[in-house]
Design a protein around this motif. Structure first.
Motif: not given
Length: 315
Positions: A91-95, A220-233, A250-254
């Motif tokens: 249950d995590n909003p980050q893809p 999928a990679l393009a979508k996940i990469s874009n969202a992963a840096h906007q939605v914190p895990n 999944p970390l910010s700023g990478e």
């Protein structure tokens, strides 16, 4: 070869663990670290998958609780000639998603609700095929144990701040402690980077072959990469040693493909998948299409006739 690489990795991480112990407590500290590292290696072999899944609050699902998602994994596992893994949802909003387990017979795959709710079924299939490729390549044991040991090394290094530099048992005193606090986590991170980046390319290639369409994974990679840096895990932020396990950091700023990133640049991975798609003669592969649909693609009936347009939730 994978077992040999795993043994070399464990030896290297154990040596690093012992070096931190030596800087903290001299020879006695090194021997204590050796005993602890040996115990952690044994414990990690049997339990690291459970630790990581519990760390992210993953819940196991089956055909009753998530029939379409589990059915997808079952079909892809059959195409990969793998035993059916255990299936988990976080249950995590980050893809994002990862695989774990000491061998294919004891493997598990986990996806976030963010992944299932924001990607098309083709894209989810590409992601989960990638994770099954890690299992087939026997990457999961190495990746999970590395996460456990890297986290322990960083924790042990942090303990150095609670010790003064006046202990005669420590050969380098306060200076050694400061150096250890900085270099030990950095060394563990470099080891993670070294084992993760090459394996991501290999898993991308095999995963694309399993699902039959490289562009599903590329999209999928393009979508996940874009969202992963906007939605914190937040779980990943608190446990950065596990970052290399995920399909996208999944970390910010990478974002950059540099020495200290545990993942290759997403743009490079997508470019490699586009080249593979040309070699395979595969197009964008929209589900239910005629010209781009390869004969080896998973049958659409497994996930419904409208699989190209529907999204989650899937349980």
């Amino acid at each position: 070869m994978n077992y040999f690489r795993t043994a070399i990795l464990l030896a290297g991480m154990t040596a690093l663990f012992m070096a931190v112990g030596f800087l903290l407590g001299g020879r006695s500290g090194m021997m204590i670290a050796l005993v602890v590292a040996a115990g952690m290696n044994i414990f990690s072999y049997w339990n690291s998958d459970k630790m990581v899944l519990s760390m992210y609050g993953a819940r196991q699902v089956d055909r009753n609780s998530a029939p379409e998602f589990v059915g997808m994994i079952e079909e892809l596992a059959g195409r990969a000639q793998l035993p059916m893994p255990r299936v988990f949802i976080m249950d995590n909003p980050q893809p994002n998603a990862f695989a774990t387990g000491r061998n294919p017979q004891n493997a598990a795959v986990a996806a976030t609700t963010g992944l299932l709710n924001s990607l098309s079924r083709e894209e989810v299939a590409g992601v989960m095929a990638h994770e099954l490729a890690h299992i087939k390549n026997h990457d999961t044991l190495t990746m999970t144990i590395t996460a456990t040991l890297a986290g322990a090394i960083s924790m042990l290094a942090n303990f150095g701040m609670f010790f003064g530099g006046r202990d005669n048992n420590r050969p380098f005193g306060a200076i050694g402690t400061i150096v250890m606090m900085v270099l030990a986590p950095l060394a563990a991170m470099v080891v993670q980077m070294a084992i993760s980046r090459s394996r991501e390319y290999e898993a991308d290639k095999l995963g694309a072959q399993i699902c039959g369409q490289p562009m599903w994974l590329a999209s999928a990679l393009a979508k996940i990469s874009n969202a992963a840096h906007q939605v914190p895990n937040m779980e990943a932020e608190h446990n950065p040693a596990t970052a290399h396990m995920f399909i996208i950091n999944p970390l910010s700023g990478e974002r950059m493909d540099n020495l200290f990133s545990t993942h290759p640049a997403t743009e490079n991975r997508i470019a490699a998948l586009r080249a593979l798609a040309q070699q395979m003669g595969a197009g964008d592969g929209n589900w239910g299409g005629t010209s781009a649909q390869p004969t080896s693609a998973p049958r659409s009936g497994a996930w419904g006739t409208d699989a190209g347009t529907r999204r989650g939730p899937w349980g």
